[in-house]
Scaffold this active site. Structure first.
Site, short mmCIF file in Angstrom:
data_model
loop_
_atom_site.label_atom_id
_atom_site.label_comp_id
_atom_site.label_asym_id
_atom_site.label_seq_id
_atom_site.Cartn_x
_atom_site.Cartn_y
_atom_site.Cartn_z
N LYS A 180 73.47 -6.66 44.84
CA LYS A 180 73.09 -8.00 44.38
C LYS A 180 73.05 -8.05 42.86
O LYS A 180 72.72 -7.07 42.20
CB LYS A 180 71.71 -8.36 44.95
N THR A 214 61.60 -16.10 41.04
CA THR A 214 62.56 -15.33 41.84
C THR A 214 61.86 -14.26 42.66
O THR A 214 62.48 -13.29 43.08
CB THR A 214 63.62 -14.69 40.92
N GLY A 216 60.77 -12.45 45.70
CA GLY A 216 61.19 -12.44 47.11
C GLY A 216 62.63 -12.86 47.34
O GLY A 216 63.05 -13.05 48.49
N THR A 217 63.40 -12.98 46.27
CA THR A 217 64.81 -13.39 46.46
C THR A 217 65.58 -12.37 47.31
O THR A 217 66.41 -12.75 48.13
CB THR A 217 65.53 -13.57 45.11
N GLY A 218 65.28 -11.09 47.09
CA GLY A 218 66.00 -10.05 47.82
C GLY A 218 65.67 -10.08 49.31
O GLY A 218 66.55 -9.96 50.16
N CYS A 219 64.37 -10.22 49.61
CA CYS A 219 63.94 -10.29 51.02
C CYS A 219 64.58 -11.50 51.69
O CYS A 219 65.06 -11.44 52.83
CB CYS A 219 62.43 -10.41 51.12
N1 LIG Z 1 68.15 -16.50 38.43
C1 LIG Z 1 68.97 -16.51 39.50
N2 LIG Z 1 69.81 -17.55 39.72
C2 LIG Z 1 70.63 -17.57 40.80
N3 LIG Z 1 70.70 -16.57 41.70
C3 LIG Z 1 69.90 -15.51 41.55
C4 LIG Z 1 68.98 -15.41 40.44
N4 LIG Z 1 68.28 -14.23 40.56
C5 LIG Z 1 68.73 -13.65 41.69
N5 LIG Z 1 69.70 -14.38 42.27
C6 LIG Z 1 70.38 -14.09 43.54
O1 LIG Z 1 69.36 -13.86 44.50
C7 LIG Z 1 69.75 -12.84 45.43
C8 LIG Z 1 68.75 -11.70 45.37
O2 LIG Z 1 69.07 -10.89 44.24
P1 LIG Z 1 68.07 -10.00 43.40
O3 LIG Z 1 68.91 -9.03 42.64
O4 LIG Z 1 67.15 -10.88 42.61
O5 LIG Z 1 67.21 -9.31 44.55
P2 LIG Z 1 65.89 -8.43 44.47
O6 LIG Z 1 65.72 -7.86 43.11
O7 LIG Z 1 65.99 -7.48 45.60
O8 LIG Z 1 64.72 -9.47 44.74
P3 LIG Z 1 63.14 -9.17 45.05
O9 LIG Z 1 62.87 -7.74 44.73
O10 LIG Z 1 62.34 -10.12 44.24
O11 LIG Z 1 62.97 -9.49 46.51
C9 LIG Z 1 71.18 -12.47 45.01
O12 LIG Z 1 72.08 -13.28 45.74
C10 LIG Z 1 71.21 -12.82 43.53
O13 LIG Z 1 72.51 -13.02 43.04
C1 LIG Z 2 56.07 -6.68 51.02
C2 LIG Z 2 57.16 -6.77 50.02
N1 LIG Z 2 58.42 -6.44 50.40
C3 LIG Z 2 59.43 -6.50 49.50
C4 LIG Z 2 59.20 -6.91 48.21
C5 LIG Z 2 60.35 -6.95 47.20
O1 LIG Z 2 60.52 -8.15 46.68
C6 LIG Z 2 57.89 -7.27 47.85
N2 LIG Z 2 57.58 -7.70 46.59
N3 LIG Z 2 56.89 -7.19 48.77
#
Ligand SMILES: Nc1ncnc2c1ncn2[C@@H]1O[C@H](COP(=O)(O)OP(=O)(O)OP(=O)(O)O)[C@@H](O)[C@H]1O
Ligand SMILES: Cc1ncc(CO)c(N)n1
Length: 297
Positions: A180, A214, A216-219
């Site tokens: 990502k 942002t 929880g975007t990854g989850c």
């Molecule tokens: N500022 C942003 N604008 C648009 N898309 C974004 C932005 N930040 C993240 N994304 C998208 O959101 C999704 C999750 O990516 P990200 O790399 O932020 O995950 P993450 O770090 O695992 O998130 P988290 O740890 O907060 O759950 C991807 O599709 C990424 O491209």
């Molecule tokens: C419980 C939990 N899972 C995943 C993440 C990663 O975003 C978080 N911040 N908290």
């Protein structure tokens, strides 16, 4: 709820930690499943005391109760897709991997290691267990750039580095490896996710929203992939639908007032279901639809 062609309700299981703040973890996963019309179930691996400002405490659950939850849901319910998120510690990773070894539905592995604020959600010593036990189970793996660095040892500073890391993740067992792009801010005005499968890279991009909401975007992204797969979507279409959903969820939350820190995204959005996505292309989502553009590499 969405029904699969044979008439049964699409369903997914998330195996993850609880975020008391409601934006990440199990809470994000179940909100996302619901929004995709998919029935969601949960196995809790850890409880975090967490809000939009940071993580105040982490309590990994005893492995016996993790195992018991897995057995409870498995004995009565079936799954069309499974997503794993924060697993807590090595003992839970082994218990989960043992339980998932024989399942015949797609598994999305989100190898959660660090929260947005930088707090560790997995001890560095336990990363080896993720590599050995979880990546080989992954139909889709969805690390962010720092997680992909730790899993592969490849330093990721550019999209080309992310592409190399995705290929390396496939070498470690992930059928579809998605790195990502949220953390690759130097890569320009787009948030680009790179997918490697079967010798080919495919790119999904959307305008980078200038927002710190942002959390929880990854989850949310990984559970959106799992929910799409649970509906029967093909892998690239599932990843595209997830990209559309997270892009809309980030954009819709940019001006809201939930929490004082890294606010959560707005899960009330709907995904866009794209037409067939071809491997080896780049697709740009503008908030409404996907357009094919020249691959960036
Ligand atoms: N500022 C942003 N604008 C648009 N898309 C974004 C932005 N930040 C993240 N994304 C998208 O959101 C999704 C999750 O990516 P990200 O790399 O932020 O995950 P993450 O770090 O695992 O998130 P988290 O740890 O907060 O759950 C991807 O599709 C990424 O491209
Ligand atoms: C419980 C939990 N899972 C995943 C993440 C990663 O975003 C978080 N911040 N908290």
């Amino acid at each position: 709820m969405f029904r699969r062609p044979d008439g049964h309700v699409a369903r997914m299981l998330t195996i993850a930690g609880s975020d008391s703040g409601g934006g990440a973890g199990i809470q994000a996963d179940l909100k996302t499943a619901h929004q995709f019309g998919v029935y969601g179930m949960s196995v809790l691996t850890a409880v975090t005391a967490q809000n939009t400002v940071g993580v105040q405490a982490v309590y990994p659950l005893p492995v016996d109760i993790v195992r018991a939850q897995l057995e409870s849901v498995r004995d009565d319910l079936s799954f069309d897709a499974i997503k794993t998120g924060m697993l807590g510690d090595r003992a839970a990773i082994h218990a989960v991997a043992d339980a998932l070894a024989g399942v015949d539905c797609p598994i999305v592995v989100d190898p959660v290691m660090i929260a947005k604020g930088g707090e560790a959600l997995l001890h560095p010593d336990d990363v080896a267990a993720v590599i050995e036990r979880m990546l080989p189970l992954a139909f889709v793996a969805t690390p962010n750039a720092p997680e992909a660095e730790r899993l592969t040892g490849i330093s990721i500073r550019s999209l080309a580095d992310a592409a190399r890391a995705a290929e390396a993740l496939a070498g470690l067992g992930a059928r579809y490896a998605v790195v990502k792009g949220g953390h690759l801010e130097g890569a320009g005005h787009l948030a680009i996710d790179v997918v490697f499968h079967d010798g080919t890279w495919t790119f999904f991009a959307a305008p980078r929203v200038p927002s710190h909401k942002t959390h929880g975007t990854g989850c949310t992204f990984s559970s959106a992939v799992a929910a799409s797969l649970a509906r029967g979507a093909r892998p690239l279409e599932a990843i595209a639908a997830a990209k559309s959903y997270i892009s809309r969820a980030i954009a819709a939350a940019a001006d809201w007032d939930v929490g004082r820190g890294h606010g959560p995204t707005d899960h009330s959005q709907s995904p866009v279901w794209p037409e067939r996505m071809e491997a080896g292309r780049m697709y740009l989502f503008d908030g409404h639809q996907f357009a094919e553009t020249a691959p960036p590499l």
